[in-house]
Enzyme design. Structure first.
Site, short mmCIF file in Angstrom:
data_model
loop_
_atom_site.label_atom_id
_atom_site.label_comp_id
_atom_site.label_asym_id
_atom_site.label_seq_id
_atom_site.Cartn_x
_atom_site.Cartn_y
_atom_site.Cartn_z
N HIS A 52 0.85 -1.18 0.00
CA HIS A 52 0.00 0.00 0.00
C HIS A 52 0.89 1.24 0.00
O HIS A 52 2.07 1.19 0.36
CB HIS A 52 -0.92 -0.01 1.21
CG HIS A 52 -2.02 -1.00 1.10
ND1 HIS A 52 -3.10 -1.05 1.96
CD2 HIS A 52 -2.23 -2.02 0.21
CE1 HIS A 52 -3.92 -2.02 1.62
NE2 HIS A 52 -3.41 -2.63 0.56
N GLU A 54 1.07 3.86 1.87
CA GLU A 54 1.64 4.25 3.16
C GLU A 54 2.84 3.38 3.52
O GLU A 54 3.88 3.88 3.97
CB GLU A 54 0.58 4.14 4.26
CG GLU A 54 -0.67 4.96 4.00
CD GLU A 54 -1.78 4.15 3.36
OE1 GLU A 54 -2.92 4.26 3.81
OE2 GLU A 54 -1.48 3.41 2.40
N CYS A 75 -5.85 1.84 5.87
CA CYS A 75 -6.67 0.65 6.14
C CYS A 75 -6.39 0.09 7.53
O CYS A 75 -5.28 0.19 8.06
CB CYS A 75 -6.43 -0.42 5.08
SG CYS A 75 -4.77 -1.13 5.09
N ARG A 184 -9.27 3.39 -21.64
CA ARG A 184 -9.37 1.93 -21.69
C ARG A 184 -8.43 1.28 -20.70
O ARG A 184 -8.76 0.26 -20.09
CB ARG A 184 -9.05 1.44 -23.10
CG ARG A 184 -10.13 1.70 -24.13
CD ARG A 184 -9.71 1.16 -25.49
NE ARG A 184 -10.73 1.38 -26.51
CZ ARG A 184 -10.59 1.03 -27.79
NH1 ARG A 184 -9.46 0.45 -28.20
NH2 ARG A 184 -11.56 1.25 -28.64
N ASP A 200 -16.46 -2.48 -37.59
CA ASP A 200 -15.08 -2.01 -37.49
C ASP A 200 -14.05 -3.11 -37.24
O ASP A 200 -12.85 -2.87 -37.37
CB ASP A 200 -14.96 -0.98 -36.36
CG ASP A 200 -15.85 0.23 -36.58
OD1 ASP A 200 -16.09 0.56 -37.76
OD2 ASP A 200 -16.29 0.84 -35.59
N LEU A 204 -10.23 -3.45 -29.59
CA LEU A 204 -10.67 -2.82 -28.35
C LEU A 204 -9.63 -2.96 -27.23
O LEU A 204 -9.97 -3.20 -26.08
CB LEU A 204 -12.02 -3.37 -27.89
CG LEU A 204 -13.19 -3.07 -28.82
CD1 LEU A 204 -14.46 -3.74 -28.32
CD2 LEU A 204 -13.42 -1.57 -28.97
N GLU A 291 -18.57 1.32 -25.07
CA GLU A 291 -18.16 1.96 -26.33
C GLU A 291 -19.04 1.52 -27.50
O GLU A 291 -18.67 1.71 -28.64
CB GLU A 291 -16.69 1.63 -26.64
CG GLU A 291 -15.69 2.29 -25.73
CD GLU A 291 -14.28 2.27 -26.31
OE1 GLU A 291 -14.13 2.14 -27.53
OE2 GLU A 291 -13.33 2.38 -25.52
N GLY A 293 -22.01 1.11 -30.35
CA GLY A 293 -22.52 2.05 -31.33
C GLY A 293 -23.88 2.60 -30.96
O GLY A 293 -24.32 2.50 -29.80
N SER A 299 -30.03 1.63 -26.26
CA SER A 299 -30.60 0.65 -25.33
C SER A 299 -30.14 0.92 -23.90
O SER A 299 -30.94 0.85 -22.95
CB SER A 299 -30.21 -0.77 -25.75
OG SER A 299 -30.73 -1.09 -27.03
#
Length: 360
Positions: A52, A54, A75, A184, A200, A204, A291, A293, A299
């Protein structure tokens, strides 16, 4: 007690937290140790299994008379590494300045209380908003139990996603595309529809400098349109979200290419998106970058899935016919989805505008 230099040193810690683009399922954390108004050590979290921030900053140093600046509450629980609060106390650190409280259910101030009980002076909420921005996905996931869904869209000046023939390369220029690749590298997974893969044939993948890991790719294909020789299957973890309407041999072919096939109920637009979201939620991911279309974007928006919109606007005029966002069942302005503007950035000749759910 807050001092004039606290914000300055916390800014240094935040810069360290941003060094590693992907630390999920852990948060991004940076830390600096200051003595006599001089930074004597620094640390940043590199991801699960690594020290971590720290612990990295405190390794091998005497903390007596020093202040530890850290971007997230230290933590108090045992994970892959020991609790940071114990390391802080044994180091002799006199004062801890934390940017924000950890929203994890195991924390929520427990680390701060432990330090105070051990006699450590603790100051909190220094550059808190900036710290929350660095860990927006982590904070969202811990508060809601589901990943942050970010919908990325690239529009022409006149609001078109693509030309009439479906082509969209390139609405935006080089700087915007580089930023998209950087994003990404920061997310757990990228979500696209079958139409994008067919149009395309993208890989990705994140291609912005030296990328140590690639995001998972999730393809939504209800009927089995994506061929098994598509480029997306050539590298990394691929999940195909499909339905029983797709041919069984297509499911088999995807699996032979190494893909994980998830068969979900059908919905009005193909795969039931609520069922898909439920499946993705259980994976413990922090952020999913959508990403897809025009069809998938419509939707997702219709089902109110995106928590965040990243809108790239390029200096192009397309006119009609051109593809844009479809019917969202909004018949009057009172029904319009409202989002809050959180950032505007110029990228060469393009503009990136970021919106989040919230009061407009």
């Amino acid at each position: 007690m807050l001092t004039e230099s606290d914000e300055h040193y916390m800014q240094q810690a935040l810069e360290l937290a941003r060094r590693v683009p992907f630390t999920a399922p852990n948060p991004k954390v940076g830390a600096v140790v200051v003595r006599d108004d001089r930074i004597v050590a620094e640390g940043w979290h590199k991801g699960a299994g690594h020290l971590h921030a720290e612990a990295m900053a405190l390794e091998g140093i005497d903390g007596r008379g020093a202040t530890l600046y850290v971007t997230l509450e230290p933590c108090v629980h045992h994970g892959r590494t020991p609790p940071c609060v114990e390391r802080i106390v044994t180091s002799g650190i006199d004062r801890v300045v934390a940017a924000m409280e950890d929203p994890d259910d195991r924390m929520r101030g427990a680390g701060i209380r432990y330090l105070r009980d051990q006699g450590v002076d603790v100051t909190t909420d220094v550059l808190e908003l900036a710290a929350k921005k660095v860990n927006a996905a982590f904070v969202h996931q811990r508060q809601t139990g589901r990943p942050l869904f970010t919908l990325k869209l690239a529009f022409s000046i006149d609001g078109r996603i693509a030309a009439g023939d479906g082509s969209s390369r390139w609405i935006t220029g080089g700087p915007a595309r580089r930023r998209a690749h950087e994003r990404r590298a920061e997310v757990d997974a990228i979500l696209v529809g079958a139409g994008t893969v067919l149009a395309d044939d993208p890989r990705l993948t994140a291609r912005a400098g030296a990328v140590e890991r690639q995001p998972a790719r999730v393809v939504v294909d209800a009927s089995g349109r994506v061929p098994p020789d598509a480029a997306i299957f050539n590298a990394g973890h691929v999940i195909v979200a499909s339905t029983s309407d797709a041919p069984h041999d297509r499911h088999t072919a995807w699996k032979e290419r190494g893909a994980e096939v998830v068969v979900l109920p059908g919905g009005t637009s193909g795969v039931d998106l609520r069922a898909l979201v439920a499946d993705l939620n259980r994976r413990g991911w922090l952020e999913i970058l959508c990403e897809g279309g025009a069809s998938l974007a419509t939707s997702l928006l219709r089902e109110d899935v995106p928590d965040r919109l990243e809108i790239y606007t390029g200096p192009a005029l397309i006119g009609r016919p051109g593809l844009d966002i479809g019917d969202l069942s909004v018949s009057t302005i009172a029904q319009a989805q409202r989002m809050k503007l959180v950032d505007v950035t110029r990228l060469g000749e393009d503009v990136l505008t970021v919106y989040e759910k919230g009061d407009a």
